[in-house]
Design an enzyme around this catalytic site. Structure first.
Site, mmCIF file in Angstrom:
data_model
loop_
_atom_site.group_PDB
_atom_site.id
_atom_site.type_symbol
_atom_site.label_atom_id
_atom_site.label_comp_id
_atom_site.label_asym_id
_atom_site.label_seq_id
_atom_site.Cartn_x
_atom_site.Cartn_y
_atom_site.Cartn_z
ATOM 1 N N HIS A 1 59.022 -81.637 34.570
ATOM 2 C CA HIS A 1 59.775 -81.425 36.062
ATOM 3 C C HIS A 1 61.419 -81.349 35.464
ATOM 4 O O HIS A 1 62.180 -82.314 35.910
ATOM 5 C CB HIS A 1 59.590 -82.825 36.845
ATOM 6 N N ARG B 1 56.471 -77.673 43.638
ATOM 7 C CA ARG B 1 55.842 -78.899 43.826
ATOM 8 C C ARG B 1 54.582 -78.907 43.444
ATOM 9 O O ARG B 1 53.780 -77.785 43.814
ATOM 10 C CB ARG B 1 55.905 -79.349 45.505
HETATM 11 C C1 GLV Z 1 63.721 -81.188 41.969
HETATM 12 O O1 GLV Z 1 62.540 -81.272 41.969
HETATM 13 C C2 GLV Z 1 64.399 -80.632 43.164
HETATM 14 O O2 GLV Z 1 63.760 -81.133 44.030
HETATM 15 O O3 GLV Z 1 65.464 -80.466 43.123
#
Ligand code: GLV
Length: 312
Positions: free
Chosen positions: A275, A227
């Protein structure tokens, strides 16, 4: 009959409907906004970034499944009842995806791909020399299912792997383990390539900052696949600019999407990925969700449930 209340904004739900119905043709799949009456009887919610207040408005939800490993998107909604079980995604597809990403980026850092890409832009044909994998100390921050899978993918290449986690881990996997706050500095001091795989909690916010980044060995590099809140980006850029750190690959940043004019985009020591480290796969996730629903219905223990005390 199992009823699923499904929420995933901005993406078609058909592939999910199909995967879940293939895994269990008898279930009822309700796609948001057609969740029906809140009093329609027991249901399981399967969500990603649901509208605030939505889960609380359906008192018959028995458990909430996150469509990703992260559950911060659910915890950000303070109206979600505290006794509602929240289950992280931890299916094989997610573990494989994350292991591939960590393998790819550790290799890129080890073999100095950011330097090579920068030379390439300048049409510079110049050799770079890298140490053998056995001399590269990789430090994995977060040693849950995803961290363990990533370590297993790296091991055959011979990396010297360390892992830092909250709770002690069995010393049987050829990984050097570091546990808790008191071991954090020792862990950082031996991480040539640091891989962030931590959830967003009160304890992880800003953990990599001006003070802690300086504890990494000179020339170390940082990968973040957990994160974005883990890293103070200004401190990271400062450490890169003064040469303490050699490179960073960020799949996550504090504010996503990263704004177009952010200096990270054009930083020569930085690689940004949007991401995508591990995108949940419908087939493996559908099986995972339905297996866990069966465990709940049978009154069995379910793993990967949120522990509110530690925040993940
Ligand atoms: C992606 O960020 C997840 O939480 O799988």
């Amino acid at each position: 009959m199992t009823r699923i209340l499904f929420y995933l904004d901005g993406y078609p739900h058909d592939a999910w409907r199909q995967a879940l119905l293939t895994a269990d043709p008898s279930l009822e799949f309700r796609s948001y906004p057609d969740w029906g009456d809140p009093c329609d009887g027991p249901a399981y919610a399967v969500v990603w970034e649901a509208k605030k207040g939505l889960l609380a408005a359906y008192p018959n939800i028995k458990a909430v499944f996150s469509l990703g490993a992260g559950i911060d998107h659910i915890l950000n909604d303070t109206s979600v009842p505290h006794d509602l079980p929240i289950i992280r995604m931890s299916d094989d597809g997610l573990k494989e995806g994350m292991a591939e990403y960590v393998l790819m980026t550790v290799l890129m850092h080890h073999r100095q791909m950011p330097v090579i890409l920068d030379q390439m832009k300048k049409a510079e044909w110049k050799r770079v020399y890298s140490k053998p994998a056995s001399a590269m100390r990789v430090g994995i921050m977060g040693y849950g299912a995803l961290g363990q899978h990533a370590a297993a993918a790296l091991k055959p290449l011979g990396y010297d792997i360390g892992a830092w986690s909250n709770s002690p881990k069995a010393d049987e996997d050829a990984v050097t383990h570091f546990t808790g706050a008191e071991a954090f500095e020792r862990f950082l001091a031996r991480s040539d390539i640091l891989v962030g795989m931590l959830p967003d909690t009160e304890a992880t916010k800003g953990l990599l900052n001006a003070d802690t980044l300086t504890l990494l060995p000179k020339g170390a590099s940082v990968i973040n696949a957990g994160r974005g809140s883990l890293i103070d980006i200004d401190a990271l850029m400062e450490a890169l600019d003064r040469g303490h750190l050699s490179a960073a690959t960020l799949d996550v940043v504090p504010d996503e999407p990263l704004v177009k004019d952010h200096p990270l985009w054009s930083h020569k020591k930085v690689i940004i990925t949007p991401h995508i480290a591990a995108i949940t796969r419908t087939d493996t996730a559908a099986n995972y969700i339905l297996e866990n629903i069966k465990h709940i219905e049978d009154g069995q223990q379910v793993t990967n449930v949120l522990n509110r005390k530690i925040g993940y």
